[in-house]
Design a protein around this motif. Sequence first.
Motif, PDB file in Angstrom:
ATOM      1  N   TRP A  26      51.274  91.924  25.036  1.00 52.63           N
ATOM      2  CA  TRP A  26      49.791  91.601  24.851  1.00 52.63           C
ATOM      3  C   TRP A  26      49.497  90.336  23.344  1.00 52.63           C
ATOM      4  CZ3 TRP A  26      47.098  91.703  29.253  1.00 52.63           C
ATOM      5  CH2 TRP A  26      46.962  92.696  30.090  1.00 52.63           C
ATOM      6  N   SER A  27      48.286  89.308  23.327  1.00 50.23           N
ATOM      7  CA  SER A  27      48.365  89.264  22.719  1.00 50.23           C
ATOM      8  C   SER A  27      47.484  89.169  20.823  1.00 50.23           C
ATOM      9  CB  SER A  27      47.807  87.230  22.376  1.00 50.23           C
ATOM     10  OG  SER A  27      46.576  87.265  23.820  1.00 50.23           O
ATOM     11  N   HIS A  28      46.783  90.366  21.813  1.00 46.72           N
ATOM     12  CA  HIS A  28      46.153  90.934  20.900  1.00 46.72           C
ATOM     13  C   HIS A  28      46.619  92.559  20.852  1.00 46.72           C
ATOM     14  CE1 HIS A  28      43.534  87.776  22.175  1.00 46.72           C
ATOM     15  NE2 HIS A  28      42.811  87.947  20.746  1.00 46.72           N
ATOM     16  N   ASP A  29      46.142  93.532  19.576  1.00 51.83           N
ATOM     17  CA  ASP A  29      46.254  94.884  19.914  1.00 51.83           C
ATOM     18  C   ASP A  29      45.338  95.610  20.467  1.00 51.83           C
ATOM     19  OD1 ASP A  29      49.152  94.996  19.021  1.00 51.83           O
ATOM     20  OD2 ASP A  29      48.933  94.404  17.178  1.00 51.83           O
ATOM     21  N   LEU A  30      45.899  96.943  21.197  1.00 53.49           N
ATOM     22  CA  LEU A  30      44.650  97.679  21.375  1.00 53.49           C
ATOM     23  C   LEU A  30      44.738  98.873  20.963  1.00 53.49           C
ATOM     24  CD1 LEU A  30      42.592  98.365  23.701  1.00 53.49           C
ATOM     25  CD2 LEU A  30      44.352  99.643  25.083  1.00 53.49           C
ATOM     26  N   PRO A  31      43.613  98.105  19.775  1.00 51.61           N
ATOM     27  CA  PRO A  31      43.521  99.820  18.614  1.00 51.61           C
ATOM     28  C   PRO A  31      43.313 101.553  19.272  1.00 51.61           C
ATOM     29  CG  PRO A  31      42.231  98.292  18.487  1.00 51.61           C
ATOM     30  CD  PRO A  31      42.577  97.981  19.766  1.00 51.61           C
TER      31      PRO A  31
ATOM     32  N   ALA B  50      30.114  92.879  26.009  1.00 53.00           N
ATOM     33  CA  ALA B  50      30.454  93.226  24.820  1.00 53.00           C
ATOM     34  C   ALA B  50      30.202  93.312  23.365  1.00 53.00           C
ATOM     35  CB  ALA B  50      32.078  92.522  24.304  1.00 53.00           C
ATOM     36  N   THR B  51      29.234  92.653  23.304  1.00 56.57           N
ATOM     37  CA  THR B  51      28.501  92.536  21.958  1.00 56.57           C
ATOM     38  C   THR B  51      27.267  94.431  22.514  1.00 56.57           C
ATOM     39  OG1 THR B  51      27.472  90.225  22.767  1.00 56.57           O
ATOM     40  CG2 THR B  51      26.028  91.981  21.149  1.00 56.57           C
TER      41      THR B  51
ATOM     42  N   LYS C 199      34.002  90.400  19.163  1.00 54.94           N
ATOM     43  CA  LYS C 199      34.683  89.221  17.621  1.00 54.94           C
ATOM     44  C   LYS C 199      34.593  90.142  16.301  1.00 54.94           C
ATOM     45  CE  LYS C 199      33.947  84.876  20.000  1.00 54.94           C
ATOM     46  NZ  LYS C 199      33.187  82.885  19.080  1.00 54.94           N
ATOM     47  N   LYS C 200      35.579  90.073  15.658  1.00 46.11           N
ATOM     48  CA  LYS C 200      36.058  90.658  14.733  1.00 46.11           C
ATOM     49  C   LYS C 200      35.100  89.031  12.731  1.00 46.11           C
ATOM     50  CE  LYS C 200      40.554  91.266  15.164  1.00 46.11           C
ATOM     51  NZ  LYS C 200      41.460  92.070  14.396  1.00 46.11           N
ATOM     52  N   THR C 201      35.536  88.049  13.390  1.00 45.31           N
ATOM     53  CA  THR C 201      34.634  87.346  12.406  1.00 45.31           C
ATOM     54  C   THR C 201      34.465  86.299  13.414  1.00 45.31           C
ATOM     55  OG1 THR C 201      36.550  86.072  12.852  1.00 45.31           O
ATOM     56  CG2 THR C 201      36.987  87.733  11.038  1.00 45.31           C
TER      57      THR C 201
ATOM     58  N   GLU D 298      35.412  83.454  14.627  1.00 47.89           N
ATOM     59  CA  GLU D 298      36.702  82.584  15.374  1.00 47.89           C
ATOM     60  C   GLU D 298      36.850  83.292  16.143  1.00 47.89           C
ATOM     61  OE1 GLU D 298      38.410  80.380  13.763  1.00 47.89           O
ATOM     62  OE2 GLU D 298      37.404  80.679  11.599  1.00 47.89           O
ATOM     63  N   TRP D 299      37.021  82.408  18.069  1.00 45.05           N
ATOM     64  CA  TRP D 299      36.315  82.700  18.968  1.00 45.05           C
ATOM     65  C   TRP D 299      37.814  83.478  19.063  1.00 45.05           C
ATOM     66  CZ3 TRP D 299      40.757  81.653  22.209  1.00 45.05           C
ATOM     67  CH2 TRP D 299      42.021  80.813  21.755  1.00 45.05           C
ATOM     68  N   TRP D 300      38.718  83.185  18.792  1.00 47.39           N
ATOM     69  CA  TRP D 300      40.216  84.250  19.207  1.00 47.39           C
ATOM     70  C   TRP D 300      40.188  85.734  19.282  1.00 47.39           C
ATOM     71  CZ3 TRP D 300      42.740  84.908  15.151  1.00 47.39           C
ATOM     72  CH2 TRP D 300      42.923  84.875  13.747  1.00 47.39           C
ATOM     73  N   ASP D 301      39.439  85.863  17.488  1.00 54.77           N
ATOM     74  CA  ASP D 301      39.388  87.373  17.208  1.00 54.77           C
ATOM     75  C   ASP D 301      38.522  87.892  17.208  1.00 54.77           C
ATOM     76  OD1 ASP D 301      40.595  88.832  15.015  1.00 54.77           O
ATOM     77  OD2 ASP D 301      39.172  87.972  13.159  1.00 54.77           O
ATOM     78  N   TRP D 302      39.390  88.436  18.679  1.00 54.07           N
ATOM     79  CA  TRP D 302      38.631  89.781  19.365  1.00 54.07           C
ATOM     80  C   TRP D 302      38.762  91.180  18.321  1.00 54.07           C
ATOM     81  CZ3 TRP D 302      40.824  89.499  24.806  1.00 54.07           C
ATOM     82  CH2 TRP D 302      39.980  88.179  25.622  1.00 54.07           C
ATOM     83  N   SER D 303      37.073  91.572  18.955  1.00 54.06           N
ATOM     84  CA  SER D 303      37.151  93.236  18.377  1.00 54.06           C
ATOM     85  C   SER D 303      38.278  94.290  19.181  1.00 54.06           C
ATOM     86  CB  SER D 303      35.680  92.797  18.384  1.00 54.06           C
ATOM     87  OG  SER D 303      35.142  93.272  19.592  1.00 54.06           O
ATOM     88  N   GLY D 304      38.323  95.562  18.795  1.00 54.56           N
ATOM     89  CA  GLY D 304      38.851  96.175  19.362  1.00 54.56           C
ATOM     90  C   GLY D 304      38.464  97.043  20.367  1.00 54.56           C
ATOM     91  N   THR D 305      36.730  96.821  20.453  1.00 55.85           N
ATOM     92  CA  THR D 305      36.110  97.228  21.976  1.00 55.85           C
ATOM     93  C   THR D 305      36.352  95.749  22.612  1.00 55.85           C
ATOM     94  OG1 THR D 305      34.277  98.358  20.579  1.00 55.85           O
ATOM     95  CG2 THR D 305      33.801  96.932  23.125  1.00 55.85           C
ATOM     96  N   LYS D 306      36.059  94.469  22.016  1.00 55.23           N
ATOM     97  CA  LYS D 306      36.577  93.399  23.444  1.00 55.23           C
ATOM     98  C   LYS D 306      38.325  93.357  24.452  1.00 55.23           C
ATOM     99  CE  LYS D 306      35.418  89.248  25.452  1.00 55.23           C
ATOM    100  NZ  LYS D 306      34.962  88.987  26.133  1.00 55.23           N
ATOM    101  N   VAL D 307      38.813  93.324  23.060  1.00 50.87           N
ATOM    102  CA  VAL D 307      40.234  93.603  23.136  1.00 50.87           C
ATOM    103  C   VAL D 307      40.410  94.942  24.813  1.00 50.87           C
ATOM    104  CG1 VAL D 307      42.904  94.361  23.077  1.00 50.87           C
ATOM    105  CG2 VAL D 307      41.444  92.937  21.969  1.00 50.87           C
TER     106      VAL D 307
END
Length: 396
Positions: free
Chosen positions: A116-121, A140-141, A147-149, A151-160
């Motif tokens: 996957w492109s995002h790691d799952l915490p 998700a909010t 998001k962590k930042t 940036e659109w691609w920088d998902w938080s662990g929750t979003k992932v």
Amino acid sequence: MTTLPRPAATLSADEARRIALKAQGFLGAPDRRSGVRGVLRHLGAVQLDTISVLARSHELIPYARLGRVGRRTVEAAYWQDAHAFEYWSHAACILPIEEWPHFAFRRRAYRDRPHWSHDLPEGAYDQVIKQLRDEGPLTATELGGAKKTSEWWDWSGTKVAVERALMYGEVVCVERRGWKRVYDLAERAVPGELLHDELDDAECLRRLVRLAGQSLGVGTRSDIADYHRLKGEQVDAVIADSGLVPVEVEGWGKPAWADPAALAAPPRGRHRTTLLSPFDSLIWDRARTERIFGFTHRLEAYVPKPKRVHGYYAMPVLAGGRLVGRVDPAREAGGVLVARQVTLDGPKAVPAVAEALIEAASWVDCTTVRVERVDAPELREPLLKEVTRALIIALR
């Protein structure tokens, strides 16, 4: 080498075009009694997109077929009473809830996906499921942040975690709220008789191929595969048992398949005149659009402005079963619909484009239409006169 079956019928290019128009809901009397839900069920998939100019694409789809259906009515029809869900089909799409079992093959593929492109915490997945069970439905909010930042691609662990759960089928997007996905547990959101992954991959694919063929009316292998983004070999494996019949279409140069019901009932009736979303399933496949309509269609929203030919969000104009032009629309305060750029396929297209503009303006509560640039300068005055005439008629 694969031996193709003998075609059950030979269609002219014009017959194929009319079959496609009827299958997509643009030829014949619209089914107003079944309304937006009927459109969704008939098409099998309505694509979502973030861009909103005239309206969002999923609103434009039923409008193009039914006319001035209320925009709140559209949203309610999709999401109330567990009628639909959002999932990955042609792209991110709203799908009829009865299609939930058909996507078991895709859910299984996601569960088996190794990378996957995002790691799952660690622990995030279980926490999201627990929170939705205790508090859902939630965005998700509301789950803790998307998001962590910035940036659109920088998902938080929750979003992932919640997006992974959506792909697996444990979580469902049950509506869009301010364009944010609203998530709930599938066990609550999907009717019990549909909440299963009992269909094997072959049966899922067989059903989706049949439904795609019915929604297209007639299509090539690539047309049918593209409808729900299947692989060509997946279509090949099941199409013989899908209920679709092989046909030959003059000028296509490729084998095709048709819905036998479409062949049995020659398409007749009134053509819709309307603006089309660039993401409408009638035209979302560029190669098919060129083959059927002789019309090159490209969304230029992501093209640098100096390189755009037809405009940021050029909407094709459908009239008389043909694509006769394009309008790049915008809205301004004070109830003004702006046609920033209009492309016309000759003088005969002028009345149709004017009609489409006026109906669209009325639908989004605009009382004035302003035409800026027309690609053929000699057609500017005739278009302005026709727009004025159509607006006077509409205001009577």
